[in-house]
Scaffold this motif. Structure first.
Motif, short mmCIF file in Angstrom:
data_model
loop_
_atom_site.label_atom_id
_atom_site.label_comp_id
_atom_site.label_asym_id
_atom_site.label_seq_id
_atom_site.Cartn_x
_atom_site.Cartn_y
_atom_site.Cartn_z
N ASP A 88 42.04 63.44 -5.50
CA ASP A 88 41.89 64.89 -5.46
C ASP A 88 41.08 65.42 -6.65
O ASP A 88 40.83 66.62 -6.75
CB ASP A 88 43.28 65.57 -5.47
N ILE A 89 40.70 64.51 -7.54
CA ILE A 89 39.97 64.91 -8.74
C ILE A 89 38.52 65.27 -8.37
O ILE A 89 37.82 64.50 -7.71
CB ILE A 89 39.97 63.77 -9.78
N ASP A 90 38.10 66.47 -8.79
CA ASP A 90 36.72 66.88 -8.55
C ASP A 90 35.79 66.15 -9.51
O ASP A 90 36.05 66.09 -10.72
CB ASP A 90 36.58 68.39 -8.75
N THR A 91 34.73 65.59 -8.98
CA THR A 91 33.77 64.87 -9.82
C THR A 91 32.37 65.39 -9.54
O THR A 91 32.10 65.97 -8.49
CB THR A 91 33.82 63.36 -9.52
N SER A 92 31.48 65.13 -10.49
CA SER A 92 30.09 65.58 -10.36
C SER A 92 29.23 64.55 -9.64
O SER A 92 28.02 64.72 -9.55
CB SER A 92 29.50 65.86 -11.75
N PHE A 93 29.86 63.50 -9.14
CA PHE A 93 29.11 62.43 -8.46
C PHE A 93 29.75 62.14 -7.11
O PHE A 93 30.89 62.50 -6.85
CB PHE A 93 29.09 61.16 -9.32
N ASN A 94 28.99 61.49 -6.25
CA ASN A 94 29.48 61.10 -4.94
C ASN A 94 30.34 59.84 -5.11
O ASN A 94 29.81 58.76 -5.39
CB ASN A 94 28.31 60.84 -3.99
N GLN A 95 31.63 60.00 -4.94
CA GLN A 95 32.55 58.88 -5.21
C GLN A 95 32.28 57.68 -4.31
O GLN A 95 32.35 56.53 -4.76
CB GLN A 95 34.00 59.35 -5.06
N LYS A 96 31.99 57.92 -3.05
CA LYS A 96 31.76 56.81 -2.12
C LYS A 96 30.51 56.02 -2.50
O LYS A 96 30.53 54.78 -2.48
CB LYS A 96 31.63 57.32 -0.68
N GLU A 97 29.44 56.72 -2.86
CA GLU A 97 28.20 56.04 -3.23
C GLU A 97 28.39 55.21 -4.50
O GLU A 97 27.92 54.08 -4.59
CB GLU A 97 27.08 57.06 -3.43
N VAL A 98 29.09 55.79 -5.48
CA VAL A 98 29.35 55.06 -6.73
C VAL A 98 30.23 53.85 -6.47
O VAL A 98 29.97 52.75 -6.97
CB VAL A 98 30.00 56.00 -7.77
N SER A 99 31.28 54.03 -5.66
CA SER A 99 32.17 52.92 -5.33
C SER A 99 31.42 51.81 -4.61
O SER A 99 31.60 50.62 -4.91
CB SER A 99 33.32 53.43 -4.46
N ASN A 100 30.56 52.19 -3.66
CA ASN A 100 29.80 51.18 -2.92
C ASN A 100 28.91 50.36 -3.84
O ASN A 100 28.78 49.14 -3.69
CB ASN A 100 28.93 51.86 -1.85
N GLU A 101 28.30 51.04 -4.82
CA GLU A 101 27.43 50.31 -5.74
C GLU A 101 28.23 49.36 -6.63
O GLU A 101 27.80 48.24 -6.91
CB GLU A 101 26.63 51.29 -6.61
N ILE A 102 29.40 49.81 -7.05
CA ILE A 102 30.27 48.96 -7.87
C ILE A 102 30.70 47.72 -7.08
O ILE A 102 30.70 46.60 -7.61
CB ILE A 102 31.51 49.75 -8.34
N ILE A 103 31.05 47.91 -5.82
CA ILE A 103 31.48 46.78 -4.99
C ILE A 103 30.32 45.82 -4.74
O ILE A 103 30.49 44.59 -4.80
CB ILE A 103 32.07 47.28 -3.65
N ARG A 104 29.14 46.37 -4.48
CA ARG A 104 27.97 45.50 -4.28
C ARG A 104 27.68 44.70 -5.55
O ARG A 104 27.36 43.51 -5.48
CB ARG A 104 26.75 46.34 -3.88
N TYR A 105 27.81 45.34 -6.69
CA TYR A 105 27.58 44.65 -7.97
C TYR A 105 28.62 43.55 -8.18
O TYR A 105 28.29 42.43 -8.56
CB TYR A 105 27.63 45.65 -9.12
N SER A 106 29.88 43.87 -7.92
CA SER A 106 30.97 42.90 -8.10
C SER A 106 30.79 41.69 -7.19
O SER A 106 31.17 40.57 -7.54
CB SER A 106 32.32 43.56 -7.83
#
Length: 214
Positions: free
Chosen positions: A40-58
Motif C-alpha cells: 500500500d506504500i506509494d512510490t515514485s517508481f513502477n513497482q512491477k517494472e522494478v521487481s521484474n528487473e530485479i528478478i531478471r538480474y537475480s
C-alpha cells in the motif's frame, strides 16, 4: 538401508527442492504473489517494472541494475547495500542451481547403478523418501512459529558473509518483498516439496504392491 539408497533419497530430494526454489525466483510466481500482497506504500517508481528487473538480474538474465534510476533518471533507486545484497543473491542462486544439476546426475547415476546391479532393489530407492523432509519441515515450522525472526536471521547469516541483508522498511527491496512474501513463499516451497515426494513414494508403493501380487 544401503548407502546407495540413502544418497539417492538425499540427492533426489535436493533436486526437487532446487526446482521448487527456482519457481520462487520466476517472474510469473513473483508477479502473482506480489499481486496478492501488493504494498500500500506509494512510490515514485513502477513497482512491477522494478521487481521484474530485479528478478531478471537475480536469474542472470541481465548483467547490471544500472537502469533502475529514480524519477529524475539520475540516481540509482537501490542503495549500495541493496545492490551488493542482490549480487550475493545472484551468486547463491547460481550455486543452488549447480547443486541441483549435481543432485540430478547423482540420482540418475545411482538409479542406473542399482538397476544394473539388482533391479529388484529399485523400488527401495523411493521407499520412505518423504520421511527425512517431513522431519526437516516440522523442525523449520516449529522454529518459525516460536521465533520466525531468529530463523530468518540464522538463514541469512549462513548464506551471506556480510551485513548487507540487514535492510529497513525504507529500502526498496523490503517494500517490494516484505516479510509476508517470504513467509508465504517458504510455505509454498515446503508444501510442494513434501507433496511431490509423497506422490512419488505412493506411486512407488503401488507399483511395488502390484509387483508382489502378480
Amino acid at each position: 538401508m544401503k548407502s546407495s539408497e540413502i544418497i539417492f533419497k538425499i540427492a533426489l530430494s535436493i533436486f526437487i527442492l532446487v526446482l521448487i526454489i527456482s519457481l520462487l525466483f520466476s517472474l510469473p510466481y513473483v508477479n502473482a504473489l506480489r499481486g496478492i500482497i501488493d504494498s500500500d506504500i506509494d512510490t515514485s517508481f513502477n513497482q512491477k517494472e522494478v521487481s521484474n528487473e530485479i528478478i531478471r538480474y537475480s536469474n542472470n538474465k541481465q548483467d547490471t541494475l544500472n537502469t533502475l534510476l529514480d524519477e529524475d533518471m539520475i540516481n540509482p533507486l537501490l542503495t549500495q547495500e541493496e545492490i551488493t545484497h542482490l549480487e550475493d543473491v545472484k551468486v547463491i542462486l547460481l550455486r543452488v542451481r549447480m547443486l541441483g544439476v549435481l543432485s540430478f546426475f547423482t540420482s540418475i547415476s545411482l538409479y542406473i547403478y542399482v538397476k544394473y546391479k539388482n533391479k529388484n532393489q529399485v523400488p527401495n530407492l523411493l521407499r520412505n523418501i518423504v520421511v527425512l523432509p517431513v522431519y526437516i519441515t516440522l523442525f523449520l515450522v516449529a522454529f518459525a512459529i516460536i521465533d520466525f525472526k531468529s530463523l530468518f536471521n540464522l538463514m541469512h547469516n549462513v548464506l551471506f558473509n556480510n551485513g548487507n541483508w540487514l535492510l529497513t522498511e525504507e529500502h526498496i527491496l523490503i517494500i517490494l518483498y516484505p516479510q509476508s512474501f517470504w513467509v508465504i513463499s517458504i510455505m509454498v516451497i515446503l508444501v510442494l516439496w513434501l507433496g511431490i515426494l509423497f506422490v512419488l513414494q505412493q506411486i512407488n508403493k503401488k507399483h511395488l504392491f502390484r509387483k508382489i501380487i502378480e
